[in-house]
Design an enzyme around this catalytic site. Sequence first.
Site, PDB file in Angstrom:
ATOM      1  N   ASP A   1       0.855  -1.171   0.000  1.00  0.00           N
ATOM      2  CA  ASP A   1       0.000   0.000   0.000  1.00  0.00           C
ATOM      3  C   ASP A   1       0.905   1.240   0.000  1.00  0.00           C
ATOM      4  O   ASP A   1       2.057   1.164   0.430  1.00  0.00           O
ATOM      5  CB  ASP A   1      -0.870  -0.044   1.259  1.00  0.00           C
ATOM      6  CG  ASP A   1      -1.709   1.198   1.419  1.00  0.00           C
ATOM      7  OD1 ASP A   1      -2.356   1.609   0.438  1.00  0.00           O
ATOM      8  OD2 ASP A   1      -1.704   1.755   2.533  1.00  0.00           O
TER       9      ASP A   1
ATOM     10  N   ASP B   1      -0.165   5.039   0.815  1.00  0.00           N
ATOM     11  CA  ASP B   1      -0.430   6.017   1.881  1.00  0.00           C
ATOM     12  C   ASP B   1      -0.662   5.341   3.234  1.00  0.00           C
ATOM     13  O   ASP B   1      -1.518   4.482   3.371  1.00  0.00           O
ATOM     14  CB  ASP B   1      -1.654   6.867   1.519  1.00  0.00           C
ATOM     15  CG  ASP B   1      -1.495   7.567   0.172  1.00  0.00           C
ATOM     16  OD1 ASP B   1      -0.352   7.767  -0.264  1.00  0.00           O
ATOM     17  OD2 ASP B   1      -2.525   7.902  -0.441  1.00  0.00           O
TER      18      ASP B   1
ATOM     19  N   CYS C   1      -5.855   2.305  -8.585  1.00  0.00           N
ATOM     20  CA  CYS C   1      -7.299   2.292  -8.847  1.00  0.00           C
ATOM     21  C   CYS C   1      -7.806   3.702  -8.608  1.00  0.00           C
ATOM     22  O   CYS C   1      -7.723   4.205  -7.489  1.00  0.00           O
ATOM     23  CB  CYS C   1      -8.031   1.325  -7.915  1.00  0.00           C
ATOM     24  SG  CYS C   1      -9.827   1.618  -7.921  1.00  0.00           S
TER      25      CYS C   1
ATOM     26  N   HIS D   1     -10.909   4.735  -8.931  1.00  0.00           N
ATOM     27  CA  HIS D   1     -12.368   4.706  -8.836  1.00  0.00           C
ATOM     28  C   HIS D   1     -12.861   4.864  -7.402  1.00  0.00           C
ATOM     29  O   HIS D   1     -12.114   4.682  -6.453  1.00  0.00           O
ATOM     30  CB  HIS D   1     -12.894   3.385  -9.412  1.00  0.00           C
ATOM     31  CG  HIS D   1     -12.367   3.098 -10.784  1.00  0.00           C
ATOM     32  ND1 HIS D   1     -11.471   2.084 -11.045  1.00  0.00           N
ATOM     33  CD2 HIS D   1     -12.572   3.744 -11.954  1.00  0.00           C
ATOM     34  CE1 HIS D   1     -11.171   2.090 -12.341  1.00  0.00           C
ATOM     35  NE2 HIS D   1     -11.812   3.097 -12.915  1.00  0.00           N
TER      36      HIS D   1
ATOM     37  N   CYS E   1     -15.889  -1.110  -9.542  1.00  0.00           N
ATOM     38  CA  CYS E   1     -14.836  -1.464 -10.503  1.00  0.00           C
ATOM     39  C   CYS E   1     -14.173  -2.786 -10.111  1.00  0.00           C
ATOM     40  O   CYS E   1     -14.295  -3.239  -8.971  1.00  0.00           O
ATOM     41  CB  CYS E   1     -13.784  -0.359 -10.579  1.00  0.00           C
ATOM     42  SG  CYS E   1     -12.766  -0.265  -9.100  1.00  0.00           S
TER      43      CYS E   1
ATOM     44  N   CYS F   1     -10.849  -3.162 -10.080  1.00  0.00           N
ATOM     45  CA  CYS F   1      -9.462  -3.015  -9.628  1.00  0.00           C
ATOM     46  C   CYS F   1      -9.289  -2.500  -8.199  1.00  0.00           C
ATOM     47  O   CYS F   1      -8.170  -2.497  -7.672  1.00  0.00           O
ATOM     48  CB  CYS F   1      -8.675  -2.152 -10.617  1.00  0.00           C
ATOM     49  SG  CYS F   1      -9.339  -0.511 -10.986  1.00  0.00           S
TER      50      CYS F   1
ATOM     51  N   ASP G   1      -2.183  -0.562   5.755  1.00  0.00           N
ATOM     52  CA  ASP G   1      -2.730  -0.026   7.010  1.00  0.00           C
ATOM     53  C   ASP G   1      -4.256  -0.009   7.027  1.00  0.00           C
ATOM     54  O   ASP G   1      -4.861   0.688   7.835  1.00  0.00           O
ATOM     55  CB  ASP G   1      -2.200   1.397   7.259  1.00  0.00           C
ATOM     56  CG  ASP G   1      -2.757   2.412   6.272  1.00  0.00           C
ATOM     57  OD1 ASP G   1      -2.901   2.057   5.084  1.00  0.00           O
ATOM     58  OD2 ASP G   1      -3.066   3.544   6.688  1.00  0.00           O
TER      59      ASP G   1
HETATM   60 MG    MG Z   1      -3.189   3.109   3.263  1.00  0.00          MG
HETATM   61 ZN    ZN Z   2     -10.800   0.624  -9.725  1.00  0.00          ZN
END
Ligand code: MG
Ligand code: ZN
EC number: 3.1.3.-
Length: 195
Positions: A20, A22, A100, A102, A108, A110, A137
């Site tokens: 991930d 952020d 992604c 979206h 979606c 993804c 996280d």
């Molecule tokens: Mg995160």
């Molecule tokens: Zn997506």
Amino acid sequence: MSIAGSDKGAGTRPAAVFLDRDGTLIEDRGHLREPSQVVFFPRAVQALAALQRRFRLFIVTNQSGVAGGMVAMTEVRRVNRHVVDTLHASGVTLAEVYVCPHHRDDGCACIKPNSYFPQKAAREHGIDLSRSYSVGDHPCDVELGTRFGGQGLYVLTGHGRKHRSELPDGTVIVEDLQSAADWILSHRPADDGRE
Ligand SMILES: [Mg+2]
Ligand SMILES: [Zn+2]
């Protein structure tokens, strides 16, 4: 004369860690729009340097702010480019950054925890997902690993403490990305599934 490595065949596909962005690799400061807002967690670069000796590294990030109009895709790409370049300058190579853009309500394919991007990595980079990991996280980052048939790890940086109570029993919870790397590197493939 025998040539080392010439007997490589089935079973030598690389494993990966799907990270991930952020709250895991860099501080979660909302919808990042420019490189100056990027702050790496203190031990994140070392963690990736250790992991890349045995794993291909990918970022998989949900950026629903694009669908919501809070951030433009060009801004997301510029921030991601900065992350890639900064890591590269430290000797860490990311294979891909998957985004992604979206909103969850869009339905979606993804958005995490759907395994769309790891499946794409399996096809295009030959990744063995059964020996691969996800780290993040948010509960969806752990679920991602489960969905692609590997193992998800949960970090307590970012929103980790906030969502901790939403995790399924048995989830591997670690302090930060460095601790995740330590955990992953101490578990040989043959030991997987015994947690
Ligand atoms: Mg995160
Ligand atoms: Zn997506």
